[in-house]
Design an enzyme around this catalytic site. Structure first.
Site, PDB file in Angstrom:
ATOM      1  N   ASP A  91       0.867  -1.181   0.000  1.00  0.00           N
ATOM      2  CA  ASP A  91       0.000   0.000   0.000  1.00  0.00           C
ATOM      3  C   ASP A  91       0.907   1.236   0.000  1.00  0.00           C
ATOM      4  OD1 ASP A  91       1.050   0.146   2.492  1.00  0.00           O
ATOM      5  OD2 ASP A  91      -0.837  -0.023   3.566  1.00  0.00           O
ATOM      6  N   ASP A 270      -8.060  -7.681  -0.047  1.00  0.00           N
ATOM      7  CA  ASP A 270      -7.162  -7.964   1.071  1.00  0.00           C
ATOM      8  C   ASP A 270      -7.874  -7.630   2.365  1.00  0.00           C
ATOM      9  OD1 ASP A 270      -6.918  -4.942   0.766  1.00  0.00           O
ATOM     10  OD2 ASP A 270      -5.778  -5.302   2.601  1.00  0.00           O
ATOM     11  N   CYS A 308     -11.114 -30.287   4.864  1.00  0.00           N
ATOM     12  CA  CYS A 308     -10.168 -29.205   4.595  1.00  0.00           C
ATOM     13  C   CYS A 308      -8.759 -29.782   4.367  1.00  0.00           C
ATOM     14  CB  CYS A 308     -10.165 -28.237   5.767  1.00  0.00           C
ATOM     15  SG  CYS A 308      -8.899 -26.977   5.636  1.00  0.00           S
ATOM     16  N   CYS A 310      -5.926 -28.261   4.697  1.00  0.00           N
ATOM     17  CA  CYS A 310      -4.855 -27.514   5.389  1.00  0.00           C
ATOM     18  C   CYS A 310      -4.067 -28.459   6.303  1.00  0.00           C
ATOM     19  CB  CYS A 310      -5.433 -26.336   6.163  1.00  0.00           C
ATOM     20  SG  CYS A 310      -5.942 -26.738   7.847  1.00  0.00           S
ATOM     21  N   CYS A 313      -6.018 -29.493   9.600  1.00  0.00           N
ATOM     22  CA  CYS A 313      -7.122 -30.453   9.472  1.00  0.00           C
ATOM     23  C   CYS A 313      -6.626 -31.796   8.933  1.00  0.00           C
ATOM     24  CB  CYS A 313      -8.216 -29.904   8.570  1.00  0.00           C
ATOM     25  SG  CYS A 313      -9.000 -28.426   9.241  1.00  0.00           S
ATOM     26  N   HIS A 339      -5.196 -22.764   8.781  1.00  0.00           N
ATOM     27  CA  HIS A 339      -6.528 -23.206   8.362  1.00  0.00           C
ATOM     28  C   HIS A 339      -7.314 -22.047   7.722  1.00  0.00           C
ATOM     29  CE1 HIS A 339     -10.503 -24.934   8.249  1.00  0.00           C
ATOM     30  NE2 HIS A 339     -10.907 -23.790   8.756  1.00  0.00           N
TER      31      HIS A 339
HETATM   32 ZN    ZN Z   1      -8.233 -26.743   7.827  1.00  0.00          ZN
END
Ligand code: ZN
Length: 414
Positions: A91, A270, A308, A310, A313, A339
């Site tokens: 920015d 964002d 999920c 990630c 998970c 996550h």
């Molecule tokens: Zn996750």
């Protein structure tokens, strides 16, 4: 920058684009996590990259104060400094300057503020903002704009919009003089508050400078204004901005806001929300946010989300474990932050797939059904999506929640 529109939705204004910058390709629409101090709080750059994230945001104001330009120049720019090999956006520093400094005076020359460390009066001009961003070396750099709160009314809004156009010219001149134009891409920021006529005037002036800017941001929103006004301004701007430039909605991060903006024609957004809320113990899921601090999770051996991908998970870290450590041990913040970033990437990644496959309206309906369930939908989301041809309700009899509509969700959990 190489920018190519790959697919457009037949119903809404959503589209998929390929944006090639100095540090690789980023597919749009995308959500950009915020690394204020050149670090995503709780994660290493390798972890961020392994989550599939290709574009993050740094704050110019903070990096200019600490570590400062001298160190960044010695390090060879912010990519080297933080060990980040993918794309980076900075920015201009204007927003932080106005929101964080107790003393800020805007003059035609620039923004005069007191340094938070020394108290010394310091001037940030459009030219300086650009040359700081040159030292940082971000792939996308933002013009310095005259920022007013979205709740400000009266002549100050018009003044700020007009000054932002004049400052854009100074930023363009500084940027073109520097020889950095091949490596770094300057974005203009459309201002004009909540006033449709001022927005039109700003759009007209900034679109006239199209040959000198690589993309456009929609600024001055997400500051507590009515959501019903928010989406109308986003729509107005996205409709007029040139199709061959990326469009970036600043400060947008709730999943439903992201999807509405994408449907209205936005390519990038964002927000600190997903990473900040993670540190407060809130995991984002397709069934709505989950406050892991609540007692009800203390005995659950389920992961946050079975499906999920990630690291948290897929290693089946239980809600009980996360309840046990979140907001207490830093490992809890790491786990939930990873996550949440994967959740954001999935919300927007699935939107890209759906646009490519011609089923974006269905994706929107399914997302809202799962996310809000029978609680009812935010009225503004229903109105905004109807304006681009998608009826979320489609014969269903659900309550509509006025106002931000999200409050029942996020205030319970945050
Ligand atoms: Zn996750």
């Amino acid at each position: 920058m190489q920018f190519e529109v790959i697919a457009t939705c037949n119903t809404t204004r959503a589209r998929v684009c390929r944006m090639k910058l100095t540090h690789g390709v980023t597919m749009l629409p995308t959500f950009m996590p915020v690394a204020t101090q050149a670090a995503i709080k709780g994660l290493t750059p390798e972890q961020v990259e392994s989550l599939g994230i290709t574009l993050i945001l740094n704050n110019t104001y903070h990096l200019n104060l600490r570590p400062g330009i001298k160190i960044l120049d010695e390090a060879g720019g912010a990519h080297n400094f933080q060990g980040w090999n993918r794309n980076l956006l900075t920015d201009s520093g204007g927003f932080q300057l106005v929101s964080l400094s107790k003393f800020t005076k805007i003059t035609e020359e620039g923004a005069l503020f007191s340094s938070p460390f020394t108290g010394e009066p310091t001037m940030l001009t459009p030219e300086e903002s650009i040359s700081i961003q040159h030292s940082i070396g971000a792939d996308i750099i933002m013009q310095l704009d005259d920022v007013v709160s979205s709740l400000t009314v009266g002549p100050r809004v018009a003044e700020a919009m007009e000054r932002s156009v004049r400052w854009l010219d100074r930023c363009i001149e500084q940027h073109e003089r520097s020889g950095q134009r091949d490596r770094q891409n300057l974005f203009a920021i459309v201002q004009g508050g909540l006033d449709a006529e001022l927005r039109d005037r700003c759009l007209q002036a900034m679109i006239a400078r199209k040959d000198h800017v690589a993309g456009y941001a929609i600024g001055g929103l997400s500051g507590g204004e009515e959501k019903d006004v928010f989406w109308r301004i986003i729509k107005q701007c996205a409709e007029q901005l040139p199709a061959d430039r990326p469009r970036y909605a600043m400060g947008v991060g709730f999943a439903e806001d992201l999807l509405v903006c994408v449907a209205l024609g936005v390519d990038m957004a964002d927000c600190v929300f997903p990473t900040r809320t993670a540190r407060f113990g809130v995991a984002l899921t397709f069934k709505g946010p989950l406050n892991l601090r609540l007692r009800k999770h203390a005995e659950s051996i389920e992961p946050i989300d079975e499906n999920c991908p990630c690291p948290t998970c897929s290693s089946r870290t239980s809600r009980a474990m996360l309840h046990h450590i979140v907001t207490i041990e830093t490992a809890g913040a790491h786990a939930v932050t990873q996550h949440n970033l994967v959740f954001q990437a999935q919300v927007i990644g699935r939107a890209r797939d759906a646009i490519m496959e011609g089923r974006f309206p269905d994706y929107l309906r399914t997302f809202f059904e799962n996310y809000f369930g029978d609680h009812g939908y935010p009225e503004w989301c229903v109105d905004a999506l109807r304006s681009v041809g998608v009826d979320l309700l489609e014969g269903r009899d659900l309550p509509l929640i006025p106002g931000s509509g999200a409050k029942w969700e996020y205030s319970d959990v945050a």
